[in-house]
Scaffold this motif. Structure first.
Motif, mmCIF file in Angstrom:
data_model
loop_
_atom_site.group_PDB
_atom_site.id
_atom_site.type_symbol
_atom_site.label_atom_id
_atom_site.label_comp_id
_atom_site.label_asym_id
_atom_site.label_seq_id
_atom_site.Cartn_x
_atom_site.Cartn_y
_atom_site.Cartn_z
ATOM 1 N N GLU A 20 0.819 -1.217 0.000
ATOM 2 C CA GLU A 20 0.000 0.000 0.000
ATOM 3 C C GLU A 20 0.856 1.272 0.000
ATOM 4 O O GLU A 20 0.472 2.291 0.560
ATOM 5 C CB GLU A 20 -0.953 0.016 1.199
ATOM 6 C CG GLU A 20 -1.852 -1.188 1.269
ATOM 7 C CD GLU A 20 -3.320 -0.848 1.193
ATOM 8 O OE1 GLU A 20 -3.681 0.331 1.085
ATOM 9 O OE2 GLU A 20 -4.111 -1.803 1.225
ATOM 10 N N ARG A 39 -4.029 2.450 5.515
ATOM 11 C CA ARG A 39 -3.142 1.596 4.707
ATOM 12 C C ARG A 39 -2.307 0.686 5.602
ATOM 13 O O ARG A 39 -2.157 -0.509 5.324
ATOM 14 C CB ARG A 39 -2.247 2.453 3.811
ATOM 15 C CG ARG A 39 -3.050 3.149 2.709
ATOM 16 C CD ARG A 39 -2.151 3.843 1.715
ATOM 17 N NE ARG A 39 -1.611 5.086 2.274
ATOM 18 C CZ ARG A 39 -0.484 5.672 1.859
ATOM 19 N NH1 ARG A 39 0.235 5.144 0.903
ATOM 20 N NH2 ARG A 39 -0.095 6.804 2.406
ATOM 21 N N ARG A 61 -4.400 -2.160 6.982
ATOM 22 C CA ARG A 61 -4.633 -3.224 5.994
ATOM 23 C C ARG A 61 -3.395 -4.103 5.817
ATOM 24 O O ARG A 61 -3.508 -5.332 5.708
ATOM 25 C CB ARG A 61 -5.080 -2.628 4.658
ATOM 26 C CG ARG A 61 -6.509 -2.098 4.686
ATOM 27 C CD ARG A 61 -7.039 -1.746 3.312
ATOM 28 N NE ARG A 61 -6.320 -0.670 2.663
ATOM 29 C CZ ARG A 61 -6.689 0.619 2.664
ATOM 30 N NH1 ARG A 61 -7.797 0.979 3.300
ATOM 31 N NH2 ARG A 61 -5.979 1.517 2.034
ATOM 32 N N ALA A 80 -3.077 -6.240 8.967
ATOM 33 C CA ALA A 80 -4.139 -7.249 8.983
ATOM 34 C C ALA A 80 -3.777 -8.409 8.052
ATOM 35 O O ALA A 80 -3.936 -9.577 8.429
ATOM 36 C CB ALA A 80 -5.473 -6.621 8.571
ATOM 37 N N ALA A 81 -3.275 -8.105 6.867
ATOM 38 C CA ALA A 81 -2.865 -9.157 5.927
ATOM 39 C C ALA A 81 -1.764 -10.021 6.549
ATOM 40 O O ALA A 81 -1.777 -11.251 6.410
ATOM 41 C CB ALA A 81 -2.402 -8.540 4.613
ATOM 42 N N ALA A 136 -10.477 1.038 6.241
ATOM 43 C CA ALA A 136 -9.696 -0.200 6.222
ATOM 44 C C ALA A 136 -10.576 -1.432 6.049
ATOM 45 O O ALA A 136 -10.070 -2.553 6.006
ATOM 46 C CB ALA A 136 -8.871 -0.313 7.504
ATOM 47 N N GLY A 137 -11.907 -1.245 5.956
ATOM 48 C CA GLY A 137 -12.808 -2.358 5.698
ATOM 49 C C GLY A 137 -13.382 -3.036 6.928
ATOM 50 O O GLY A 137 -14.007 -4.092 6.821
ATOM 51 N N LEU A 190 -12.420 -7.172 11.247
ATOM 52 C CA LEU A 190 -12.162 -7.471 9.839
ATOM 53 C C LEU A 190 -11.857 -8.951 9.768
ATOM 54 O O LEU A 190 -10.978 -9.459 10.475
ATOM 55 C CB LEU A 190 -10.972 -6.666 9.315
ATOM 56 C CG LEU A 190 -10.579 -6.922 7.853
ATOM 57 C CD1 LEU A 190 -11.663 -6.420 6.898
ATOM 58 C CD2 LEU A 190 -9.246 -6.265 7.541
#
Length: 181
Positions: free
Chosen positions: A18, A116, A119, A122-123, A152-153, A178
């Motif tokens: 990102e 960003r 995310r 989290a991944a 961030a969803g 998430l």
């Protein structure tokens, strides 16, 4: 469990994605920490020590290394290119779940850095720790963090508020989640 579970965190971590490089804090970052974190809203919304002077910055770096060694938390500097820190992102095992936390220095806000970084971390949690969900714990009144959660969803979970007191003030935290895709 894989060898990268929180009980055996890697000594060094660098995450890229990102447009960011999330890297370990170093002694070279100590001078930047007060500029990033010694701010009234960070003092209000986060558990980061205030005032954050040189001694507090050194203690923060030592604590980050201790938490990593204990296998409970990862604290990384948010950077664009691996250079100057713009904020911090945290990933930790909490009683409520695998939690992400963040703080972006006042001079670096409005660039989507927190969303960003969330995310990317989290991944990492999904891929390396094998978790099915990551959470954010936020005060509803913290509009900036609520906006980050949405960008961030994350979605607000239907779970009880987490109530407590930090720095002499009561708080009530919502839990946002998430799920792994």
């Amino acid at each position: 469990m894989s060898s990268s579970t929180p009980s055996s965190l890697p000594e060094r971590i660098e995450l890229r994605g990102e447009g960011l490089v999330l890297r370990d804090w170093t002694e070279d970052d100590l001078a930047a920490m007060p500029e990033l974190f010694d701010h009234p809203d960070i003092a209000y919304w986060t558990p980061i020590v205030s005032p954050l002077d040189d001694a507090a910055a050194r203690a923060r770096l030592a604590k980050a290394r201790q938490l990593r060694a204990e296998g409970t938390s990862i604290l990384l500097a948010i950077t664009l290119d691996g250079g100057a820190p713009l904020g911090e992102i945290m990933l930790r095992r909490a009683p409520e779940g695998t939690e992400i936390g963040y703080a972006v220095g006042p001079a670096h806000r409005g660039q989507g850095l927190a969303a960003r970084a969330v995310r990317v971390v989290a991944a990492y949690a999904f891929e390396e720790w094998g978790v099915d969900q990551v959470i954010l714990e936020l005060e509803a009144e913290n509009a900036a963090s609520v906006a980050v959660a949405g960008k961030a969803g994350f979605t607000l979970l239907d779970v009880p508020l987490i109530k407590g007191e930090e720095k002499g003030r009561p708080y009530e935290l919502q839990t946002w989640g998430l799920n792994r895709q």
